[in-house]
Write a protein that holds these residues in place. Structure first.
Motif, PDB file in Angstrom:
ATOM      1  N   ALA A   9       0.837  -1.203   0.000  1.00 17.48           N
ATOM      2  CA  ALA A   9       0.000   0.000   0.000  1.00 17.48           C
ATOM      3  C   ALA A   9       0.873   1.255   0.000  1.00 17.48           C
ATOM      4  CB  ALA A   9      -0.924  -0.008   1.212  1.00 17.48           C
ATOM      5  N   LEU A  10       1.948   1.218   0.801  1.00 17.79           N
ATOM      6  CA  LEU A  10       2.859   2.373   0.848  1.00 17.79           C
ATOM      7  C   LEU A  10       3.566   2.568  -0.496  1.00 17.79           C
ATOM      8  CD1 LEU A  10       4.441   2.018   4.396  1.00 17.79           C
ATOM      9  CD2 LEU A  10       2.963   3.862   3.584  1.00 17.79           C
TER      10      LEU A  10
ATOM     11  N   TYR B 151       2.265   6.610  -6.880  1.00 19.29           N
ATOM     12  CA  TYR B 151       1.272   7.619  -7.288  1.00 19.29           C
ATOM     13  C   TYR B 151       1.847   9.030  -7.164  1.00 19.29           C
ATOM     14  CZ  TYR B 151      -2.583  10.897  -6.681  1.00 19.29           C
ATOM     15  OH  TYR B 151      -3.395  11.994  -6.775  1.00 19.29           O
ATOM     16  N   ILE B 152       2.474   9.297  -6.037  1.00 18.55           N
ATOM     17  CA  ILE B 152       3.036  10.645  -5.821  1.00 18.55           C
ATOM     18  C   ILE B 152       4.135  10.920  -6.857  1.00 18.55           C
ATOM     19  CG2 ILE B 152       4.378  12.075  -4.207  1.00 18.55           C
ATOM     20  CD1 ILE B 152       2.802  10.658  -1.934  1.00 18.55           C
TER      21      ILE B 152
ATOM     22  N   THR C 103       4.351  13.999 -13.930  1.00 19.03           N
ATOM     23  CA  THR C 103       3.481  14.336 -15.071  1.00 19.03           C
ATOM     24  C   THR C 103       2.619  15.568 -14.801  1.00 19.03           C
ATOM     25  OG1 THR C 103       1.733  12.885 -14.229  1.00 19.03           O
ATOM     26  CG2 THR C 103       3.326  11.905 -15.756  1.00 19.03           C
ATOM     27  N   GLY C 104       2.382  15.835 -13.540  1.00 24.45           N
ATOM     28  CA  GLY C 104       1.467  16.933 -13.191  1.00 24.45           C
ATOM     29  C   GLY C 104       0.013  16.533 -13.302  1.00 24.45           C
ATOM     30  N   GLU C 105      -0.244  15.285 -13.663  1.00 29.02           N
ATOM     31  CA  GLU C 105      -1.624  14.785 -13.858  1.00 29.02           C
ATOM     32  C   GLU C 105      -2.058  14.037 -12.595  1.00 29.02           C
ATOM     33  OE1 GLU C 105      -3.655  15.200 -16.390  1.00 29.02           O
ATOM     34  OE2 GLU C 105      -2.329  16.077 -17.906  1.00 29.02           O
TER      35      GLU C 105
ATOM     36  N   ILE D 297      -6.297   7.514 -11.304  1.00 33.13           N
ATOM     37  CA  ILE D 297      -7.164   6.561 -12.025  1.00 33.13           C
ATOM     38  C   ILE D 297      -6.349   5.392 -12.563  1.00 33.13           C
ATOM     39  CG2 ILE D 297      -8.621   6.282 -14.068  1.00 33.13           C
ATOM     40  CD1 ILE D 297      -9.516   9.203 -13.636  1.00 33.13           C
ATOM     41  N   ILE D 298      -5.119   5.642 -12.960  1.00 35.78           N
ATOM     42  CA  ILE D 298      -4.294   4.575 -13.557  1.00 35.78           C
ATOM     43  C   ILE D 298      -3.511   3.784 -12.499  1.00 35.78           C
ATOM     44  CG2 ILE D 298      -2.333   4.114 -15.111  1.00 35.78           C
ATOM     45  CD1 ILE D 298      -3.319   6.568 -16.756  1.00 35.78           C
ATOM     46  N   VAL D 299      -2.819   4.519 -11.617  1.00 38.42           N
ATOM     47  CA  VAL D 299      -1.881   3.841 -10.693  1.00 38.42           C
ATOM     48  C   VAL D 299      -2.608   2.942  -9.697  1.00 38.42           C
ATOM     49  CG1 VAL D 299      -0.208   4.201  -8.834  1.00 38.42           C
ATOM     50  CG2 VAL D 299      -0.063   5.578 -10.903  1.00 38.42           C
TER      51      VAL D 299
END
Lengths: 262, 110
Positions: free
Chosen positions: A94-95, A101-102, A108-110, A116-118
């Protein structure tokens, strides 16, 4: 050596159990009984080691209920090192998911798209890992109550992904893409049939064949009708499956009758 | 023909208590004595014996200890407790009574 073969057999049977004293005692007791029986059978010089091994294993009988009781004891499960390892594994994973994600979002700035993807991707990886472990354990213990369901769940997930891609990433659109959903019951039947043949080494039950073929014809009719727009008379396709299934059933039952009357 | 399920139903514990009342024993030996005493009509698996042992231990009818083994594996021995002897004697009395009644019902004559 018989002792090692018995030990390996019991290792497989007890693999999914927690490392509790009760399970360990039961395992040792079974090993003691197996060796006592084997030593006695050894005195009969006409028996091979293989024959002795199978006779001893057969003498154990069905002790799956006892194993289930030992496995379902929650206190033992909490003390089990494997359980603790799995909890730590899940926390670490989980970590890592959050870290990925971060990192992706910063890169990417997205932030929204990355989420939604990660996260679904990480959830997918953990699902594949967990189900693979269950199927492996089922195969070792030769118990496949969940195997068909797990394989079926993959077909449902793939259908869902296919629907979203077809509905929102292609010109087809959701008005037509829904036609993928009626195939889900057929995929579940196919998963169950696959489990019977591949894992259980048994024949596919007649009910699965009848239901699967019938449902396939309905799904195929809907697909053809949606693609062509011809809702009539393509409905005839829906009759095809039940007819083929019933003919197969008649042939199967006739063969059984012939075999019984011989 | 082995019809252990029907014949033994309800009597497994008493049979085990009887065997243990003659001396401490372990799973395989108890199973062997039951099968030999069953004259070909009774077959019993280790799993059935184990479940009975477990139940009887929880009820305080028997106690256990680890003994020397054979071929590298230890044997778990079972010993009848004073409570187990009482239950055994009580079961035997009940059995004699039921046996008498069933004889009357099945064969008649009394």
């Amino acid at each position: 050596m018989l002792f090692n073969r018995f030990k390996e057999h019991l290792d497989r049977q007890f693999k999914s159990l927690p490392d509790s004293r009760e399970a360990s005692d039961f395992r040792e007791e079974l090993l003691g009984n197996l060796m006592s029986r084997a030593m006695e059978l050894k005195e009969d010089k006409s028996l091979t080691d293989d024959e002795i091994y199978h006779s001893c294993i057969d003498s154990l009988g069905d002790y799956s209920d006892t194993l289930k009781k030992l496995a379902s004891n929650p206190i033992h499960a909490l003390r089990d090192k494997r359980f603790l390892r799995d909890v730590l594994f899940m926390l670490t994973f989980a970590l890592i998911a959050v870290a990925v994600y971060i990192a992706v979002s910063f890169g990417t700035g997205e932030w929204g798209l990355a989420a939604i993807i990660v996260f679904p991707a990480m959830a997918g990886i953990i699902y594949i890992y967990a189900t693979a472990k269950v199927i492996l354990s089922n195969t070792m213990l030769n118990r496949h109550a969940l195997t068909g369901l797990i394989i079926g769940s993959y077909t449902v997930l793939i259908t869902l992904v296919a629907f979203f891609v077809t509905a929102f990433a292609t010109p087809v659109g959701p008005a037509k893409a829904w036609v993928l959903f009626p195939f889900i019951p057929f995929f579940l039947c196919a998963s169950s049939a696959f489990t019977f043949v591949y894992f259980r080494k048994k024949k596919i039950p007649m009910a699965i064949i009848l239901f699967g073929l019938s449902w396939l014809s309905v799904a195929a009719y809907l697909l053809v009708a949606v693609i062509t727009g011809l809702w009539h008379p393509t409905w005839l396709i829906a009759l095809g499956g039940p007819i083929v299934a019933l003919v197969a059933a008649i042939v199967g039952i006739t063969q059984k009758i012939d075999n019984q009357s011989r | 023909m082995a019809a252990s399920g029907d014949i033994l139903r309800g009597h497994t514990d008493t049979i085990i208590l009887r065997i243990l009342s003659e001396g401490d024993s372990y799973g395989y030996e108890v199973a062997k004595k039951i099968i030999e005493g069953g004259e070909g009509l009774i077959d019993i698996k280790d799993a059935t014996i184990y479940v009975a042992f477990k139940r009887m231990e929880e009820e305080g009818l028997i106690t256990t200890y680890w003994g020397d083994g054979v071929g590298g594996a230890r044997r778990k021995y079972y010993k009848i407790s004073p409570k187990g002897r009482e239950v055994y004697l009580s079961d035997i009395q009940t059995w004699k009574e039921i046996n008498r009644i069933l004889n009357n019902l099945l064969i008649g004559g009394n």
